[in-house]
Every structure is written in structure tokens, then in C-alpha cells.
Design a protein around this motif. Structure first.
Motif, PDB file in Angstrom:
ATOM      1  N   PHE A 136       0.836  -1.212   0.000  1.00  0.00           N
ATOM      2  CA  PHE A 136       0.000   0.000   0.000  1.00  0.00           C
ATOM      3  C   PHE A 136       0.872   1.264   0.000  1.00  0.00           C
ATOM      4  N   PRO A 137       1.562   1.524  -1.122  1.00  0.00           N
ATOM      5  CA  PRO A 137       2.416   2.717  -1.149  1.00  0.00           C
ATOM      6  C   PRO A 137       1.618   4.016  -1.023  1.00  0.00           C
ATOM      7  N   ASP A 138       0.283   3.967  -1.268  1.00  0.00           N
ATOM      8  CA  ASP A 138      -0.546   5.170  -1.163  1.00  0.00           C
ATOM      9  C   ASP A 138      -1.342   5.226   0.138  1.00  0.00           C
ATOM     10  N   ALA A 139      -0.912   4.470   1.149  1.00  0.00           N
ATOM     11  CA  ALA A 139      -1.623   4.489   2.442  1.00  0.00           C
ATOM     12  C   ALA A 139      -1.691   5.915   2.976  1.00  0.00           C
ATOM     13  N   ASP A 140      -2.701   6.191   3.799  1.00  0.00           N
ATOM     14  CA  ASP A 140      -2.845   7.536   4.380  1.00  0.00           C
ATOM     15  C   ASP A 140      -1.649   7.872   5.259  1.00  0.00           C
ATOM     16  N   LEU A 141      -1.135   6.851   5.951  1.00  0.00           N
ATOM     17  CA  LEU A 141       0.037   7.067   6.798  1.00  0.00           C
ATOM     18  C   LEU A 141       0.915   5.824   6.718  1.00  0.00           C
ATOM     19  N   LYS A 142       2.233   6.048   6.551  1.00  0.00           N
ATOM     20  CA  LYS A 142       3.181   4.938   6.535  1.00  0.00           C
ATOM     21  C   LYS A 142       4.132   5.125   7.713  1.00  0.00           C
ATOM     22  N   LEU A 143       4.233   4.090   8.533  1.00  0.00           N
ATOM     23  CA  LEU A 143       5.111   4.150   9.700  1.00  0.00           C
ATOM     24  C   LEU A 143       6.198   3.104   9.571  1.00  0.00           C
ATOM     25  N   TYR A 144       7.382   3.458  10.007  1.00  0.00           N
ATOM     26  CA  TYR A 144       8.471   2.477  10.104  1.00  0.00           C
ATOM     27  C   TYR A 144       8.952   2.502  11.543  1.00  0.00           C
ATOM     28  N   LEU A 145       8.684   1.413  12.275  1.00  0.00           N
ATOM     29  CA  LEU A 145       9.071   1.367  13.686  1.00  0.00           C
ATOM     30  C   LEU A 145      10.451   0.736  13.846  1.00  0.00           C
ATOM     31  N   THR A 146      11.211   1.274  14.784  1.00  0.00           N
ATOM     32  CA  THR A 146      12.511   0.691  15.115  1.00  0.00           C
ATOM     33  C   THR A 146      12.595   0.577  16.632  1.00  0.00           C
ATOM     34  N   ALA A 147      13.607  -0.132  17.104  1.00  0.00           N
ATOM     35  CA  ALA A 147      13.937  -0.175  18.532  1.00  0.00           C
ATOM     36  C   ALA A 147      15.366  -0.694  18.598  1.00  0.00           C
ATOM     37  N   SER A 148      16.033  -0.470  19.730  1.00  0.00           N
ATOM     38  CA  SER A 148      17.426  -0.918  19.833  1.00  0.00           C
ATOM     39  C   SER A 148      17.467  -2.446  19.746  1.00  0.00           C
ATOM     40  N   PRO A 149      18.593  -3.008  19.281  1.00  0.00           N
ATOM     41  CA  PRO A 149      18.697  -4.478  19.192  1.00  0.00           C
ATOM     42  C   PRO A 149      18.437  -5.148  20.536  1.00  0.00           C
ATOM     43  N   GLU A 150      18.915  -4.531  21.629  1.00  0.00           N
ATOM     44  CA  GLU A 150      18.725  -5.122  22.970  1.00  0.00           C
ATOM     45  C   GLU A 150      17.245  -5.172  23.326  1.00  0.00           C
ATOM     46  N   GLU A 151      16.544  -4.076  23.053  1.00  0.00           N
ATOM     47  CA  GLU A 151      15.122  -4.004  23.381  1.00  0.00           C
ATOM     48  C   GLU A 151      14.328  -4.980  22.500  1.00  0.00           C
ATOM     49  N   ARG A 152      14.693  -5.079  21.228  1.00  0.00           N
ATOM     50  CA  ARG A 152      13.970  -5.996  20.335  1.00  0.00           C
ATOM     51  C   ARG A 152      14.165  -7.441  20.784  1.00  0.00           C
ATOM     52  N   ALA A 153      15.386  -7.783  21.220  1.00  0.00           N
ATOM     53  CA  ALA A 153      15.660  -9.146  21.688  1.00  0.00           C
ATOM     54  C   ALA A 153      14.877  -9.414  22.981  1.00  0.00           C
ATOM     55  N   ARG A 154      14.763  -8.386  23.820  1.00  0.00           N
ATOM     56  CA  ARG A 154      14.014  -8.545  25.076  1.00  0.00           C
ATOM     57  C   ARG A 154      12.537  -8.800  24.790  1.00  0.00           C
TER      58      ARG A 154
END
Ligand code: DC
Length: 206
Positions: A136-154
Motif C-alpha cells: 500500500f504505497p498510497d496508504a494515508d500514513l506509513k510508519l516504520y518502527l525501530t527499537a534498539s537491538p537489545e530491546e527488540r531481543a528482550r
């Protein structure tokens, strides 16, 4: 695609453990729309392949399996009527899912189903890896979420940290729709933020 629809369409992408599931659930509830977890669809095809003793890397066999499967992706995930909501989170499925997700035939079948899901509802919150970039390249809003590697592993403590890093690497470097920041996407680091803080900020962008 969204100009004619009455509900907002929000695309959420990011690596494993970046907060997509939690944020997409809270945002969908806040907006009063349905949520689609597209990772669960790739996991469901992987589960069905392992069940049948198929090689997840067999492009032809897994492509036709994806075409045949009757997938239900609501609150519970069902494949041909069997509830596999918990089974698709197993370490075996997590280890094999990237091989299935790089299969272009599987992607084209599942992307078609994802677009139908939104067309039937006129909007929604859709999370995955290629939602803003490809689906959906034409979505009303596009979000890209990130988090630190440590937090993602947790957050993904149920998955071995090395296996998680390997899966992210495979998902980001494959040739078919790799995980990337979509053009025009808002990038949001969820490491030290509560769900409601994130949802409030996102609501301000809609
Ligand atoms: O979100 P998840 O970790 O449950 O996703 C499982 C896998 O599915 C992930 O390793 C990559 C793949 N996937 C994808 O290739 N494209 C999507 N839109 C969603 C998930």
C-alpha cells in the motif's frame, strides 16, 4: 487507492520486536478499524509447509501450497479450518519463515489477499515488512518502527537472539520486497516509549 475509502489506511513496517503488533493493535482500536498481521500469513504458509513435510525453500511446491490454502486471519488464525494461532509462533516456524517469505509466488498470493482484505473494509491498520513500500504505497500514513537491538531481543525473548538477528538479516537483504523504510514513511523509535505515547504521536499525523 485510499482517496475513495471512508476509513483511514495505516501501513506499519519494521523489524521483529520493533513494536508493530502492540502499536498496530492499539492504533486500530483507537481508530475503530480492523488490523491485519501479515507476518501471521507468512507464518501460516510456513506452518502448513512443515506440517506436510515440504522443504520451505522449494519455490514451486510452496507457491502452489500458498495458492491452495484457505487462510483466515482475524483475531484467531486458521488454516483450512484448523486454529493455528499459537502453533505459528513456534521456534520451528520462526526459523523457516524467512525462506518462505522470500518466495515471489508466495508474496504475490499473499499480497493479493492483503489488498482484498483492505478493499473489503475500506481501510484498516496493516503491519508487516513491505506494507508501505509495496502493498500500500498510497496508504494515508506509513510508519516504520525501530527499537534498539537489545530491546527488540528482550521483546522477542521467546526467540533466540541469534535466530532473531539472522531472520532480520534475511528479511532485509532478500531480493523480493526486502524490509526497508518506504518513501514518505515516518520513522519512530519505540525503545523508551510507552504504547500510548506512540499512539498519541501517530494520531497527530493522521
Ligand atoms: O512479523 P513476524 O515476525 O511475525 O513476521 C514473520 C516473517 O514474515 C518475517 O520474518 C518476515 C515475513 N514477513 C514478510 O516478509 N512480509 C510481511 N509483510 C510480513 C512478514
Amino acid at each position: 487507492m485510499t482517496s475513495a475509502s471512508c476509513l483511514p489506511l495505516v501501513a506499519i513496517d519494521g523489524p521483529a520486536g520493533s513494536g508493530k503488533s502492540t502499536v498496530s493493535k492499539a492504533l486500530a482500536e483507537r481508530l475503530g478499524v480492523d488490523r491485519l498481521d501479515t507476518g501471521a500469513m507468512y507464518r501460516a504458509v510456513t506452518w502448513a509447509a512443515l506440517q506436510r513435510g515440504l522443504d520451505p525453500g522449494d519455490v514451486g511446491a510452496i507457491g502452489s501450497l500458498a495458492r491452495q490454502l484457505d487462510l483466515e486471519v482475524g483475531g484467531r488464525i486458521r488454516s483450512d479450518g484448523t486454529d493455528i494461532t499459537d502453533a505459528i509462533r513456534s521456534p520451528e516456524v520462526s526459523a523457516a519463515v524467512s525462506a518462505v517469505a522470500r518466495n515471489p509466488d508466495v508474496r504475490s498470493v499473499l499480497v493479493g489477499r492483503q489488498r482484498r482484505w483492505v478493499a473489503e473494509r475500506g481501510g484498516g491498520v496493516v503491519e508487516g515488512r513491505d506494507i508501505g513500500s509495496v502493498v500500500f504505497p498510497d496508504a494515508d500514513l506509513k510508519l516504520y518502527l525501530t527499537a534498539s537491538p537489545e530491546e527488540r531481543a528482550r521483546r522477542r525473548a521467546d526467540e533466540d537472539a541469534n535466530a532473531l538477528a539472522r531472520r532480520d538479516r534475511l528479511d532485509s537483504t532478500r531480493s523480493a520486497s526486502p524490509l526497508e523504510v518506504a518513501e514518505g514513511a515516518k520513522v519512530l523509535d519505540t525503545t523508551d516509549r510507552t504504547v500510548s505515547e506512540v499512539v498519541e504521536e501517530v494520531m497527530g499525523w493522521l
